[in-house]
Design an enzyme around this catalytic site. Structure first.
Site, mmCIF file in Angstrom:
data_model
loop_
_atom_site.group_PDB
_atom_site.id
_atom_site.type_symbol
_atom_site.label_atom_id
_atom_site.label_comp_id
_atom_site.label_asym_id
_atom_site.label_seq_id
_atom_site.Cartn_x
_atom_site.Cartn_y
_atom_site.Cartn_z
ATOM 1 N N ASP A 106 5.001 26.435 -31.156
ATOM 2 C CA ASP A 106 6.137 26.443 -30.215
ATOM 3 C C ASP A 106 5.632 26.762 -28.812
ATOM 4 O O ASP A 106 6.081 26.167 -27.820
ATOM 5 C CB ASP A 106 7.193 27.485 -30.633
ATOM 6 C CG ASP A 106 8.262 26.883 -31.554
ATOM 7 O OD1 ASP A 106 7.937 25.909 -32.257
ATOM 8 O OD2 ASP A 106 9.398 27.377 -31.575
ATOM 9 N N ASP A 129 -3.618 36.773 -30.922
ATOM 10 C CA ASP A 129 -3.092 37.319 -29.665
ATOM 11 C C ASP A 129 -3.880 36.774 -28.476
ATOM 12 O O ASP A 129 -3.307 36.342 -27.466
ATOM 13 C CB ASP A 129 -3.064 38.855 -29.686
ATOM 14 C CG ASP A 129 -4.300 39.486 -30.282
ATOM 15 O OD1 ASP A 129 -5.163 38.751 -30.814
ATOM 16 O OD2 ASP A 129 -4.430 40.721 -30.213
ATOM 17 N N LYS A 140 -6.213 36.940 -37.564
ATOM 18 C CA LYS A 140 -6.195 38.324 -37.089
ATOM 19 C C LYS A 140 -7.113 39.084 -38.048
ATOM 20 O O LYS A 140 -6.718 40.051 -38.704
ATOM 21 C CB LYS A 140 -4.739 38.843 -37.103
ATOM 22 C CG LYS A 140 -4.518 40.082 -36.300
ATOM 23 C CD LYS A 140 -4.726 39.925 -34.805
ATOM 24 C CE LYS A 140 -4.563 41.272 -34.122
ATOM 25 N NZ LYS A 140 -5.085 41.298 -32.747
ATOM 26 N N TYR A 166 5.123 33.230 -44.970
ATOM 27 C CA TYR A 166 6.390 32.611 -45.358
ATOM 28 C C TYR A 166 6.467 32.311 -46.856
ATOM 29 O O TYR A 166 7.543 32.058 -47.392
ATOM 30 C CB TYR A 166 6.627 31.315 -44.580
ATOM 31 C CG TYR A 166 6.805 31.493 -43.081
ATOM 32 C CD1 TYR A 166 6.972 32.748 -42.508
ATOM 33 C CD2 TYR A 166 6.809 30.390 -42.236
ATOM 34 C CE1 TYR A 166 7.127 32.901 -41.135
ATOM 35 C CE2 TYR A 166 6.969 30.526 -40.870
ATOM 36 C CZ TYR A 166 7.131 31.789 -40.319
ATOM 37 O OH TYR A 166 7.289 31.919 -38.963
ATOM 38 N N ASP A 184 3.254 28.524 -36.836
ATOM 39 C CA ASP A 184 4.639 28.309 -36.420
ATOM 40 C C ASP A 184 4.818 28.807 -34.982
ATOM 41 O O ASP A 184 5.366 28.111 -34.119
ATOM 42 C CB ASP A 184 5.552 29.092 -37.384
ATOM 43 C CG ASP A 184 7.023 28.786 -37.182
ATOM 44 O OD1 ASP A 184 7.335 27.763 -36.544
ATOM 45 O OD2 ASP A 184 7.857 29.563 -37.678
#
Ligand code: ATP
Length: 365
Positions: A257, A229, A197, A142, A253
């Site tokens: 959630d 993942d 990752k 971001y 982020d």
């Protein structure tokens, strides 16, 4: 003991359900602090609505107010139709610019399954889920917002930024946080899970390497490394294993959630965004335009963010009174959830925002 210190709180109500949940929080904080009223709430514009009026999602007077305040309380920002020519939402610039300018490098999201709250996970019981997602908040993917390249309308790029300094400070905060907590519900072990990752991108391999370096300073805290993942699946299949998870900005982020959905949803999940000296508090959810203006938004995520604000101010200023008030609000909310009498629709009830707020305020009095 009650201190005489007064605190200026910059309040930005924002867009969508922001004004509803933020007003509920101010009301609860006022009710909880009785006649003394140590919090001085000062309202500022911000978000997509402010952009449409002034051309800035973070107007100059708001930024100045945030700089001068002891803490910042926010509802939510963003309207789906208020977008730049490139399709990105203007409202996002409120939080993103504020984070960058104030160097709020830690985004701390707590996921705890309270008695009375039903998890979307069939087997999860209260006590089974209690972990923190610590998201690096100013770097990562971001960080390049607005700086990406769209090439002849055939290709687009954004750049993922990971620095040693930025990773070290968020990793250190993760281990410090783990030291203060009671460990993972499954085995009581203090554990930091590094989410990355590293098998695909150099930037994530570097993130992992820097975290591993910091881990050496904390031999009393277990450290493990999990690809994002796999972690997404594990947060569904074995959430009790987790204590503190540290992640790059975008991964944090997304998984936070997911985490919220396992403890009753976005409406109940609070966030603290912290720098070394500044704190910004808001629920994990966005402006939820689909339910805005209907009076049915769950205010608990924002109210619990207000509780985090009191706890942070209390620790920063050595003000025991604020910690006491925070504990009082937390207890009232836990009892309200356990009783199940006044729950909003997202938690399986029928109560309105106002009814939840009134129930908390009268229990506090
Ligand atoms: P952002 O990207 O700004 O975080 P988002 O796209 O993730 O926003 P939200 O605004 O958080 O989306 O809303 C996602 C869903 O959750 C919507 O269906 C919304 O109605 C619901 N929701 C969010 N917050 C609440 C709340 N406080 N009470 C009830 N439902 C909520």
């Amino acid at each position: 003991m009650q201190s005489d210190r007064k605190y200026d709180i910059a309040v930005i109500y924002g867009d969508g359900i922001g004004p509803e949940v933020c007003a509920a929080t101010v009301e609860v904080l006022k009710a909880a602090t009785g006649a003394k009223q140590p919090l001085n709430f000062i309202e500022y514009p911000g978000g997509a609505g402010a952009y449409l009026k002034t051309g800035k999602a973070l107007p100059d007077e708001t930024y100045a107010g945030c700089l001068n305040a002891d803490a910042i309380l926010h509802g939510a920002a963003g309207l789906p139709n208020a977008v730049y020519a490139d399709g990105t939402e203007v409202g996002m610039d409120f939080g993103l610019v504020l984070r960058a300018k104030l160097d709020l490098y830690a985004n701390i999201r707590y996921s705890k399954l309270y008695p009375g709250t039903t998890s979307h996970l069939r087997y999860a019981k209260p006590g089974d889920i209690d972990y923190v997602v610590l998201r690096e908040n100013v770097e990562g993917l971001y960080a390049s917002r607005g700086g990406g390249v769209v090439l002849r309308d055939v290709a687009a790029t954004d750049t993922l930024v990971v620095t040693r300094e930025g990773t070290e400070r968020i990793a250190r905060m993760a281990f410090e946080l783990a030291r203060k907590r009671n460990g993972a519900p499954a085995d009581g072990k203090r554990r930091v899970t590094v989410c990355d990752k590293a098998n695909v991108l150099r930037s994530y391999a570097f993130f992992r390497k820097v975290c591993a370096g910091v881990a050496k300073e904390y031999p009393d805290v277990e450290v493990e490394y999990t690809y994002v993942d796999a972690l997404s699946a594990f947060l569904v299949t074995r959430p009790s294993h987790y204590d503190v998870i540290v992640a790059e900005n975008m991964f944090g982020d997304i998984i936070s959630d997911l985490a919220a959905a396992t403890v009753g949803g976005l409406g109940i999940s609070p966030t603290a965004e912290l720098g070394d000296t500044r704190g910004y508090f808001q629920a994990a959810h966005g402006s939820a335009p689909d339910i805005a203006g209907q009076g049915i938004a769950n205010p608990l995520g924002t109210i619990l963010s207000g509780v985090l604000m009191l706890e942070w101010l209390s620790e920063k200023h050595g003000d025991a009174y604020l910690a006491q008030v925070a504990g009082k609000i937390r207890n009232v909310i836990e009892k309200l959830l356990a009783d199940g009498a006044v729950l909003t629709r997202d938690l399986g009830g029928t109560a309105t925002t106002k009814e939840v707020t009134n129930a908390i305020c009268s229990a506090l009095k």
